[in-house]
Design a protein around this motif. Structure first.
Motif, PDB file in Angstrom:
ATOM      1  N   LYS A   1       0.845  -1.197   0.000  1.00  0.00           N
ATOM      2  CA  LYS A   1       0.000   0.000   0.000  1.00  0.00           C
ATOM      3  C   LYS A   1       0.878   1.244   0.000  1.00  0.00           C
ATOM      4  O   LYS A   1       2.047   1.175   0.360  1.00  0.00           O
ATOM      5  N   GLN A   2       0.284   2.372  -0.366  1.00  0.00           N
ATOM      6  CA  GLN A   2       1.006   3.657  -0.264  1.00  0.00           C
ATOM      7  C   GLN A   2       0.962   4.112   1.193  1.00  0.00           C
ATOM      8  O   GLN A   2      -0.069   4.002   1.849  1.00  0.00           O
ATOM      9  N   VAL A   3       2.074   4.650   1.660  1.00  0.00           N
ATOM     10  CA  VAL A   3       2.179   5.063   3.057  1.00  0.00           C
ATOM     11  C   VAL A   3       1.544   6.451   3.279  1.00  0.00           C
ATOM     12  O   VAL A   3       1.071   6.763   4.372  1.00  0.00           O
ATOM     13  N   VAL A   4       1.550   7.268   2.214  1.00  0.00           N
ATOM     14  CA  VAL A   4       0.845   8.559   2.261  1.00  0.00           C
ATOM     15  C   VAL A   4      -0.096   8.581   1.059  1.00  0.00           C
ATOM     16  O   VAL A   4       0.317   8.279  -0.059  1.00  0.00           O
ATOM     17  N   GLU A   5      -1.366   8.908   1.343  1.00  0.00           N
ATOM     18  CA  GLU A   5      -2.358   8.860   0.262  1.00  0.00           C
ATOM     19  C   GLU A   5      -3.187  10.141   0.331  1.00  0.00           C
ATOM     20  O   GLU A   5      -3.812  10.404   1.369  1.00  0.00           O
ATOM     21  N   ASN A   6      -3.179  10.934  -0.721  1.00  0.00           N
ATOM     22  CA  ASN A   6      -3.887  12.220  -0.732  1.00  0.00           C
ATOM     23  C   ASN A   6      -3.581  13.029   0.544  1.00  0.00           C
ATOM     24  O   ASN A   6      -4.489  13.554   1.196  1.00  0.00           O
TER      25      ASN A   6
ATOM     26  N   TYR B   1       8.386  10.764   6.276  1.00  0.00           N
ATOM     27  CA  TYR B   1       7.635   9.646   6.857  1.00  0.00           C
ATOM     28  C   TYR B   1       7.736   8.419   5.940  1.00  0.00           C
ATOM     29  O   TYR B   1       7.994   7.304   6.409  1.00  0.00           O
ATOM     30  N   THR B   2       7.571   8.637   4.645  1.00  0.00           N
ATOM     31  CA  THR B   2       7.638   7.520   3.694  1.00  0.00           C
ATOM     32  C   THR B   2       9.023   6.858   3.745  1.00  0.00           C
ATOM     33  O   THR B   2       9.131   5.630   3.778  1.00  0.00           O
TER      34      THR B   2
END
Ligand SMILES: Cc1cc2nc3c(=O)[nH]c(=O)nc-3n(C[C@H](O)[C@H](O)[C@H](O)COP(=O)(O)OP(=O)(O)OC[C@H]3O[C@@H](n4cnc5c(N)ncnc54)[C@H](O)[C@@H]3O)c2cc1C
Length: 376
Positions: free
Chosen positions: A263-268, A320-321
């Motif tokens: 999954k993406q760690v930051v989304e929108n 963060y990512t």
């Protein structure tokens, strides 16, 4: 209550509650929106690695005082009952999610975190701020939103996250049992065709039995009792357990569609934590530690963003990512390799024969999916 916060956390499981405690300790105004009131049971193996103990202590949360059971030994068996035992390199504790989530909730309340018990249906980002909408049409605003709503939610559909459209092959089942002869300091991982289950004691003295099973194997039996009898109990250890243990729940809890996709760690611009950012296969026994550890990394970066004008939103998201990937990516990869090995009858027998001859190899494998105790 004003509807404007510095941080809104969507989902008050381990990741969300830990981030709430951390950020409120740093004097940020925090709101948690959680769909269920506390305490409640959850599908989980309930073995927590010591990786996060020093960090929780630093937040003034002690697993020791919650009567969590100290665990230092692992028993592993194949579907046919070939088994090996070893000391766990780091060890951990057995604590029910009913007790653990509630312990964190009580601490968050003490820290003056605010709670709303509703389901979030939409998170909108515009003009450098968030608006969070609940199913009762309540609106809340914040500079930061943490997504800590677990394995999957309708929010993932709204965000068009890639993993949500892929069919997941796994479901999880859990219940507590009376089984006094189970050794207190042990966690057991027993395989069966199409899945595996963990056994460990909790703070109440109950033994938690939680397993992951593939739909392919489960759907042939259709219900838990029949699956337990016809498939799970083919493992001699689990046969003994199911024959002698007394169920304490009216019905087992279950969750479907468990996805282990990346999954993406930051989304929108939402900072994802815990299972919302990525879920490790349960055989590793450290999803809870990862959820709590990811909350720490997120909270540190978010506090930096909120208190330091030089640290931009872009830097927050990139930092963060980077930290999340550096801390967890290798473990997730290793977890996937071990899961494939375990799900192959022939290879898992070979692997178990190898680790029987060399428990040091087993400890090395365990270490490769776990972190070191978090230094605070
Ligand atoms: C079968 C199985 C066994 C496992 N065994 C272990 C183990 O022994 N040890 C271990 O360390 N890990 C284990 N794990 C992993 C562990 O359970 C998870 O990694 C951990 O629960 C992650 O915590 P979290 O806070 O990210 O999510 P959760 O604990 O799932 O919390 C998410 C919260 O969000 C809330 N929520 C969801 N949607 C919304 C919404 N729209 N609005 C508001 N609230 C919402 C939910 O009610 C929930 O309280 C296991 C997992 C499985 C599937």
């Amino acid at each position: 209550m004003s509807n404007n916060f510095e941080v809104i956390i969507v989902g008050g499981g381990l990741a969300g509650l830990t981030a709430a405690i951390h950020l409120s300790k740093e004097k940020n105004r925090v709101l948690v929106i959680e769909k269920k009131t506390y305490p409640h049971h959850k599908v989980c193996g309930e073995y927590v690695s010591h990786e996060i103990s020093p960090y929780l202590e630093s937040l003034d949360v002690s697993l020791q005082t919650s009567k969590a059971v100290a665990i230092d030994t692992l028993t592993l068996s194949t579907a046919t009952g070939k088994s090996v035992q070893t000391k766990l390199p780091l060890g951990g504790v057995g604590i029910s999610r009913y007790g653990f989530d509630n312990l964190l909730y009580q601490k968050a309340l003490k820290n003056k975190v605010q709670f709303v018990f509703e389901t979030v249906k939409n998170i909108h980002f515009e003009d450098d701020a968030f608006e969070v909408l609940t199913e009762n049409e309540q609106k809340y605003e914040a500079r930061i939103v943490i997504g800590a709503y677990g394995k999957r939610s309708s929010i993932d559909k709204q965000l068009k996250r890639e993993f949500i459209n892929k069919k997941s092959a796994w479901l999880g089942i859990k219940a507590h049992y009376e089984f006094p002869t189970f050794q207190k300091n042990h966690v057991a991982l027993h395989n069966f065709k199409g899945g595996y289950g963990g056994l460990s004691k909790t703070e109440t003295g109950a033994v938690n039995f939680c397993y992951l099973a593939s739909y392919e194997s489960f759907q042939k039996e259709k219900n838990v009792d029949s699956f337990n009898e016809k498939v799970v109990a083919k493992n001699p250890f689990l046969y003994e357990f199911l024959k002698n243990a007394k169920p304490m729940f009216d019905e087992s809890l279950s969750i479907a569609q468990i996805s282990f996709e990346q999954k993406q760690v930051v989304e929108n611009h939402i900072i994802m934590c815990g299972d919302t950012a990525g879920l490790i296969y349960p055989l590793c026994g450290n999803g809870m530690a990862m959820a709590i550890h990811s909350a720490k990394i997120a909270s540190e970066n978010i506090h930096n963003f909120l208190s330091n004008k030089q640290f931009s939103r872009t830097e927050l998201e990139q930092q963060y990512t980077r930290s999340w990937n550096a801390t967890f990516k290798k473990r997730l990869w290793m977890g996937r390799q071990l899961q494939s090995l375990m799900m192959n009858e022939h290879l898992s027998n070979l692997a178990l024969t190898a680790v029987t001859k060399s428990p040091a190899l087993l400890r090395k494998l365990i270490k490769s999916t776990h972190g070191k105790p978090i230094v605070c």
